[in-house]
Design a protein around this motif. Structure first.
Motif, PDB file in Angstrom:
ATOM      1  N   TRP A   1       0.832  -1.187   0.000  1.00 28.29           N
ATOM      2  CA  TRP A   1       0.000   0.000   0.000  1.00 28.29           C
ATOM      3  C   TRP A   1       0.874   1.247   0.000  1.00 28.29           C
ATOM      4  O   TRP A   1       1.896   1.302   0.699  1.00 28.29           O
ATOM      5  CB  TRP A   1      -0.920  -0.002   1.234  1.00 28.29           C
ATOM      6  CG  TRP A   1      -1.974  -1.057   1.138  1.00 28.29           C
ATOM      7  CD1 TRP A   1      -3.240  -0.905   0.651  1.00 28.29           C
ATOM      8  CD2 TRP A   1      -1.858  -2.443   1.510  1.00 28.29           C
ATOM      9  NE1 TRP A   1      -3.914  -2.101   0.703  1.00 28.29           N
ATOM     10  CE2 TRP A   1      -3.100  -3.065   1.216  1.00 28.29           C
ATOM     11  CE3 TRP A   1      -0.835  -3.241   2.043  1.00 28.29           C
ATOM     12  CZ2 TRP A   1      -3.341  -4.427   1.450  1.00 28.29           C
ATOM     13  CZ3 TRP A   1      -1.064  -4.589   2.273  1.00 28.29           C
ATOM     14  CH2 TRP A   1      -2.317  -5.170   1.981  1.00 28.29           C
TER      15      TRP A   1
ATOM     16  N   ASP B   1       4.234  -2.972   3.011  1.00 24.84           N
ATOM     17  CA  ASP B   1       3.417  -4.190   2.902  1.00 24.84           C
ATOM     18  C   ASP B   1       3.173  -4.847   4.254  1.00 24.84           C
ATOM     19  O   ASP B   1       2.716  -5.989   4.334  1.00 24.84           O
ATOM     20  CB  ASP B   1       4.035  -5.190   1.916  1.00 24.84           C
ATOM     21  CG  ASP B   1       5.360  -5.751   2.421  1.00 24.84           C
ATOM     22  OD1 ASP B   1       5.796  -5.381   3.529  1.00 24.84           O
ATOM     23  OD2 ASP B   1       5.957  -6.573   1.701  1.00 24.84           O
ATOM     24  N   GLY B   2       3.498  -4.132   5.344  1.00 25.59           N
ATOM     25  CA  GLY B   2       3.221  -4.645   6.683  1.00 25.59           C
ATOM     26  C   GLY B   2       4.253  -5.622   7.204  1.00 25.59           C
ATOM     27  O   GLY B   2       4.252  -5.962   8.381  1.00 25.59           O
TER      28      GLY B   2
ATOM     29  N   HIS C   1     -10.556  -0.021  12.092  1.00 30.79           N
ATOM     30  CA  HIS C   1     -10.370  -0.895  10.932  1.00 30.79           C
ATOM     31  C   HIS C   1      -9.262  -0.397  10.009  1.00 30.79           C
ATOM     32  O   HIS C   1      -8.885  -1.075   9.061  1.00 30.79           O
ATOM     33  CB  HIS C   1     -11.678  -1.009  10.140  1.00 30.79           C
ATOM     34  CG  HIS C   1     -12.185   0.303   9.617  1.00 30.79           C
ATOM     35  ND1 HIS C   1     -12.305   1.440  10.391  1.00 30.79           N
ATOM     36  CD2 HIS C   1     -12.604   0.665   8.381  1.00 30.79           C
ATOM     37  CE1 HIS C   1     -12.776   2.427   9.658  1.00 30.79           C
ATOM     38  NE2 HIS C   1     -12.970   1.978   8.439  1.00 30.79           N
TER      39      HIS C   1
ATOM     40  N   GLN D   1     -12.543  -9.350  11.021  1.00 33.11           N
ATOM     41  CA  GLN D   1     -11.419  -8.629  11.638  1.00 33.11           C
ATOM     42  C   GLN D   1     -10.083  -9.076  11.051  1.00 33.11           C
ATOM     43  O   GLN D   1      -9.152  -8.282  10.942  1.00 33.11           O
ATOM     44  CB  GLN D   1     -11.445  -8.822  13.152  1.00 33.11           C
ATOM     45  CG  GLN D   1     -12.594  -8.096  13.851  1.00 33.11           C
ATOM     46  CD  GLN D   1     -13.849  -8.940  14.002  1.00 33.11           C
ATOM     47  OE1 GLN D   1     -13.914 -10.081  13.546  1.00 33.11           O
ATOM     48  NE2 GLN D   1     -14.864  -8.380  14.654  1.00 33.11           N
TER      49      GLN D   1
ATOM     50  N   VAL E   1      -9.458  -7.068   8.019  1.00 34.90           N
ATOM     51  CA  VAL E   1      -8.907  -5.747   8.360  1.00 34.90           C
ATOM     52  C   VAL E   1      -7.385  -5.825   8.423  1.00 34.90           C
ATOM     53  O   VAL E   1      -6.669  -4.993   7.846  1.00 34.90           O
ATOM     54  CB  VAL E   1      -9.447  -5.267   9.733  1.00 34.90           C
ATOM     55  CG1 VAL E   1      -8.604  -4.118  10.282  1.00 34.90           C
ATOM     56  CG2 VAL E   1     -10.913  -4.868   9.624  1.00 34.90           C
ATOM     57  N   MET E   2      -6.893  -6.834   9.129  1.00 37.87           N
ATOM     58  CA  MET E   2      -5.455  -6.933   9.361  1.00 37.87           C
ATOM     59  C   MET E   2      -4.687  -7.393   8.118  1.00 37.87           C
ATOM     60  O   MET E   2      -3.545  -6.989   7.914  1.00 37.87           O
ATOM     61  CB  MET E   2      -5.195  -7.873  10.541  1.00 37.87           C
ATOM     62  CG  MET E   2      -5.723  -7.325  11.856  1.00 37.87           C
ATOM     63  SD  MET E   2      -4.989  -5.701  12.241  1.00 37.87           S
ATOM     64  CE  MET E   2      -6.088  -5.126  13.550  1.00 37.87           C
ATOM     65  N   ALA E   3      -5.325  -8.216   7.279  1.00 38.25           N
ATOM     66  CA  ALA E   3      -4.665  -8.619   6.030  1.00 38.25           C
ATOM     67  C   ALA E   3      -4.439  -7.401   5.138  1.00 38.25           C
ATOM     68  O   ALA E   3      -3.484  -7.359   4.358  1.00 38.25           O
ATOM     69  CB  ALA E   3      -5.503  -9.661   5.297  1.00 38.25           C
ATOM     70  N   MET E   4      -5.305  -6.389   5.284  1.00 40.80           N
ATOM     71  CA  MET E   4      -5.176  -5.173   4.469  1.00 40.80           C
ATOM     72  C   MET E   4      -4.039  -4.271   4.966  1.00 40.80           C
ATOM     73  O   MET E   4      -3.796  -3.199   4.409  1.00 40.80           O
ATOM     74  CB  MET E   4      -6.490  -4.380   4.467  1.00 40.80           C
ATOM     75  CG  MET E   4      -7.631  -5.079   3.752  1.00 40.80           C
ATOM     76  SD  MET E   4      -7.305  -5.417   2.002  1.00 40.80           S
ATOM     77  CE  MET E   4      -7.354  -7.189   2.008  1.00 40.80           C
ATOM     78  N   THR E   5      -3.370  -4.688   6.034  1.00 40.97           N
ATOM     79  CA  THR E   5      -2.179  -3.986   6.499  1.00 40.97           C
ATOM     80  C   THR E   5      -0.946  -4.870   6.401  1.00 40.97           C
ATOM     81  O   THR E   5       0.106  -4.440   5.945  1.00 40.97           O
ATOM     82  CB  THR E   5      -2.325  -3.581   7.979  1.00 40.97           C
ATOM     83  OG1 THR E   5      -3.369  -2.639   8.102  1.00 40.97           O
ATOM     84  CG2 THR E   5      -1.034  -2.960   8.503  1.00 40.97           C
ATOM     85  N   PHE E   6      -1.097  -6.123   6.871  1.00 39.38           N
ATOM     86  CA  PHE E   6       0.079  -6.985   7.038  1.00 39.38           C
ATOM     87  C   PHE E   6       0.213  -8.039   5.936  1.00 39.38           C
ATOM     88  O   PHE E   6       1.174  -8.794   5.933  1.00 39.38           O
ATOM     89  CB  PHE E   6       0.026  -7.671   8.406  1.00 39.38           C
ATOM     90  CG  PHE E   6      -0.001  -6.691   9.554  1.00 39.38           C
ATOM     91  CD1 PHE E   6       1.137  -5.954   9.859  1.00 39.38           C
ATOM     92  CD2 PHE E   6      -1.152  -6.476  10.289  1.00 39.38           C
ATOM     93  CE1 PHE E   6       1.121  -5.034  10.892  1.00 39.38           C
ATOM     94  CE2 PHE E   6      -1.179  -5.563  11.325  1.00 39.38           C
ATOM     95  CZ  PHE E   6      -0.038  -4.833  11.635  1.00 39.38           C
TER      96      PHE E   6
ATOM     97  N   TRP F   1     -17.510  -0.400   8.250  1.00 40.85           N
ATOM     98  CA  TRP F   1     -16.048  -0.532   8.308  1.00 40.85           C
ATOM     99  C   TRP F   1     -15.557  -1.659   7.407  1.00 40.85           C
ATOM    100  O   TRP F   1     -14.486  -1.563   6.819  1.00 40.85           O
ATOM    101  CB  TRP F   1     -15.565  -0.707   9.741  1.00 40.85           C
ATOM    102  CG  TRP F   1     -16.173  -1.845  10.508  1.00 40.85           C
ATOM    103  CD1 TRP F   1     -17.308  -1.801  11.267  1.00 40.85           C
ATOM    104  CD2 TRP F   1     -15.691  -3.193  10.593  1.00 40.85           C
ATOM    105  NE1 TRP F   1     -17.557  -3.036  11.822  1.00 40.85           N
ATOM    106  CE2 TRP F   1     -16.573  -3.910  11.437  1.00 40.85           C
ATOM    107  CE3 TRP F   1     -14.591  -3.871  10.068  1.00 40.85           C
ATOM    108  CZ2 TRP F   1     -16.404  -5.265  11.744  1.00 40.85           C
ATOM    109  CZ3 TRP F   1     -14.410  -5.215  10.370  1.00 40.85           C
ATOM    110  CH2 TRP F   1     -15.312  -5.889  11.200  1.00 40.85           C
TER     111      TRP F   1
ATOM    112  N   ASP G   1     -15.503  -0.170   4.087  1.00 35.39           N
ATOM    113  CA  ASP G   1     -14.370   0.762   3.946  1.00 35.39           C
ATOM    114  C   ASP G   1     -13.118   0.053   3.421  1.00 35.39           C
ATOM    115  O   ASP G   1     -12.304   0.656   2.703  1.00 35.39           O
ATOM    116  CB  ASP G   1     -14.029   1.391   5.307  1.00 35.39           C
ATOM    117  CG  ASP G   1     -14.639   2.786   5.460  1.00 35.39           C
ATOM    118  OD1 ASP G   1     -15.442   3.187   4.590  1.00 35.39           O
ATOM    119  OD2 ASP G   1     -14.300   3.462   6.451  1.00 35.39           O
ATOM    120  N   LEU G   2     -12.946  -1.219   3.789  1.00 36.03           N
ATOM    121  CA  LEU G   2     -11.778  -1.960   3.309  1.00 36.03           C
ATOM    122  C   LEU G   2     -11.793  -2.046   1.782  1.00 36.03           C
ATOM    123  O   LEU G   2     -10.745  -2.204   1.155  1.00 36.03           O
ATOM    124  CB  LEU G   2     -11.742  -3.377   3.893  1.00 36.03           C
ATOM    125  CG  LEU G   2     -11.716  -3.502   5.422  1.00 36.03           C
ATOM    126  CD1 LEU G   2     -11.701  -4.970   5.832  1.00 36.03           C
ATOM    127  CD2 LEU G   2     -10.531  -2.766   6.024  1.00 36.03           C
TER     128      LEU G   2
END
Lengths: 463, 463
Positions: A24, A41-42, A123, B212, B215-220, B416, B419-420
């Motif tokens: 991202w 990419d986390g 989120h 949830q 949510v975290m896969a969209m960061t990490f 939320w 939002d992802l």
């Protein structure tokens, strides 16, 4: 062309290597001749800098689309970076934009946001440097805990979440029900008829897995729990959560000394492991959040913990050249100021205080020979305060029955717990550690709500 | 003199070695000249045989005290065993009895007990061979799961237990409350006033951590959950629990193919790891509980999983020379008999069925180009049936909004989650695995209540 995590590229990527990354966009900078973007990419705190030259297909369109928050795949070649603080960067051959993020509405723009604000976008907040680093450290910490116990032959026991017993008589329990609350069935006495509830009785969310861990220690010797626990406590503070994870080892054939040895070894191991696995994140916390976190970790790892009885600690506090807000008196619990004095000023390293007065500790803690104290221990650390509380358990049937009665509890409710003392009882001991407190202390984060992915607190269960 | 686990002594102990063991007596046999006792410490299935000669201090008294269930410490010397099935045994120099177990009341005597009976003594049943072996395998399995994901850079995410949303619209939720059920506050409309409840709204126990995890896969990028989930389903069967642990990996930049690849690699890894770490326990299950468990494990580990679409699977079932109880028809869900036919008869190995009709799958599964199927997949294994269910998630905002509306759900409640898809959306996929089902299948245990330490089922929350 293999896709690789940015953490790996930053560590071992070589100039001229052809790579593809996915992540991202954190920021974009347009210069006259070309543009930069930072992609995360986390996999680590650091971004990979990407150079976009005008020969990238659809250069202008791409530039418009790669705003903060957009998801991209970039294929290109690694080149040495002339910039400071980075060894390599990526010269893009092509950029694919998967999902845009409209700068007009995306809440995470480049500016700093308060942690309070970030909690309202739970989120998205993991996409910030700080919460991202927290969750990587949290994972490393959880993994270190499992490794520590598994290497030593402890079995992970999943203690129940729904329970019919109130372990510590602590109150503050959540009720779990599938009754229709609009039409609660009543008994003849006009009380709730829990016999019609799912479990045929009133059921709660657990406050501790200790009693069940004791069951398993009586079979397997060494066990631990690592799972969620709950308090329906109306505490709106920076150190309380209604839902939090707890670690509770329990060892058979073990006394208070062995318990203290394990606690010390455990803390050293976990802090060392996190420093080793998340050095960059820990540096970040030390620089941006609390400049004492590395010193605190070092203090825990490299000092032999002081051990002192409660009675001796009281004596030390009494002769301290110091005015305390709360009076120091044998028989009352140590206050935070007392604990900090012992760990930060007197010993300047972690301290294990043991053998507390029976009147201030739980019924299951083993009564000492003096009849006045119990084989309990608390680990206090500088800057942290109490981080672990444990005890040797009362393994003598008659003494335990008496303790239960003295506390006004009903021994019949503890029939199975008492059975452990009837059949093959042995000395055993264990401790409890609040996992979020540990992560909070490790990272220096001021509010415990910011070290758990989705905090549950009074009036708040969003996401 | 070091205390050692019996597992270690049986593996590497040498004759003439002086050792001390601690554990519980399983059986005692008195002969004329001396006595034997079998001691177990939970570190492995096997007992260590101890020889008690009359020159042991307090021989007669000790003999009377070391009944089944008693806790002992034995110091002595290892000697080669003349008996069958054991390499070494322990000649006692001294025996210390910590806790006795009165043969008149101790429920676990030598005879066989039914699993039904053992459930009534959940605090003691882990001391039996079978439940002991189950819990060691359970631990090995849990540990393998963490290792699999951690080695691959997946972060362990603790998804919340208490939640205000009903992930799948599946109903069957437990309510979590700290209202006094005897005096429920009501609104003007005479409905429960949840604004006065702890969270200011109605709250439930989670049925899944998937939303949830997304949510975290969209960061990490790559994450997994491994935690308790709940169903208030009034199912008194051998395959249902009200409280069970679930594993849910979630991967960004991943499609259904990648999801299937991960599921196959995951199952092979976990079965291999358990066979490697608990060979003795697995042999025991194969011999005593279900003589196909080793063959099933072998089948999973050593075959490339078959992959077939739902549509092709229906075609295969239609031309099967076989009468099914439930009719085979495109658009309806596969029944257990269909799944078993595919895995056990047609392919005789694990099968991944993909691309199910949209009408029978959850709203978040990605709609395929055909508009009739979704990118879902189920892993079916011989003797086991469905063990994993997963999907690529709908990452397109407009399509997802439409799906939510079509199911009669309120898109605002999913603000939320939507939002992802608004900010940096990417293809992503994941799956869910019921941990107890996995342990049940691995061990061949007939009832799921016997593979979790303390089962929670309708009318049952004891211990």
């Amino acid at each position: 062309m293999q896709k690789k995590p940015i953490a790996q590229l930053l560590r071992t990527g070589q100039p001229d290597e052809t790579v593809t990354i996915q992540g991202w966009v954190r920021t974009k900078r347009e210069l006259k001749e070309f543009a930069f973007m930072e992609v995360n990419d986390g996999s680590c705190l650091a971004n990979l800098q990407v150079i976009l030259n005008p020969d990238v297909p659809d250069y202008q369109t791409t530039l418009q689309r790669v705003n903060t928050g957009a998801s991209v795949e970039v294929a290109g070649v690694l080149v040495p970076s002339p910039g400071k603080g980075q060894r390599i960067e990526l010269r893009a051959n092509s950029v694919q934009v998967y999902g845009e993020a409209d700068p007009a509405t995306y809440p995470l723009q480049k500016k700093r946001h308060s942690f309070e604000f970030l909690r309202t976008i739970g989120h998205l907040r993991s996409r910030t440097n700080t919460i991202g680093a927290v969750l990587r450290v949290r994972n490393a910490c959880a993994n270190a805990i499992h490794q520590f116990f598994q290497e030593r032959g402890f079995l992970w026991i999943h203690s129940p979440i729904i329970t019919a017993s109130d372990c510590e008589g602590a109150g503050e329990l959540f009720t779990v029900t599938n009754l229709n609350l609009n039409e609660i069935p009543k008994t003849e006495d006009q009380l709730v008829d829990f016999s019609q509830d799912f479990f045929g009785r009133q059921a709660y969310l657990t406050v501790s897995g200790q009693l069940q861990a004791e069951v398993m220690a009586m079979t397997f010797g060494n066990v631990y729990t690592f799972g969620p626990t709950f308090r329906a406590e109306n505490s709106n503070t920076s150190r309380h959560l209604a839902e939090f994870w707890m670690v509770e080892p329990e060892m058979a054939f073990c006394d208070l000394q062995g318990d203290m040895d394990l606690a010390e070894e455990f803390l050293k191991y976990v802090f060392s492991s996190v420093l080793e696995n998340c050095p960059e994140d820990m540096e970040f916390f030390n620089k941006r959040i609390d400049n004492s976190v590395l010193a605190t970790a070092d203090n825990i790892i490299n000092n032999q913990f002081e051990r002192i009885t409660y009675t001796d600690a009281i004596a030390q506090l009494e002769k301290a050249d110091r005015k305390f807000e709360y009076p120091v008196e044998w028989g009352t619990d140590l206050q935070s100021e007392h604990e900090r004095y012992l760990a930060e000023e007197l010993f300047q390293k972690p301290v294990i205080v043991s053998d507390y007065p029976v009147g201030i500790k739980a019924f299951y803690m083993r009564l000492n020979e003096d009849g006045k104290t119990v084989a309990a221990m608390d680990v206090l650390a500088p800057k942290i305060g109490e981080i672990i509380g444990g005890s040797q358990r009362e393994e003598r049937l008659d003494v335990l029955q008496q303790r239960i009665q003295n506390q006004g509890m009903n021994p019949e409710e503890f029939w199975w717990y008492l059975d452990l003392r009837r059949y093959g009882t042995v000395a055993h001991a264990g401790f409890g550690l609040g996992f979020e407190r540990l992560v909070q202390f490790m990272t220096g984060m001021g509010n415990i709500r910011d070290v758990i992915p989705f905090p549950r607190t009074p009036l708040s269960a969003e996401f």
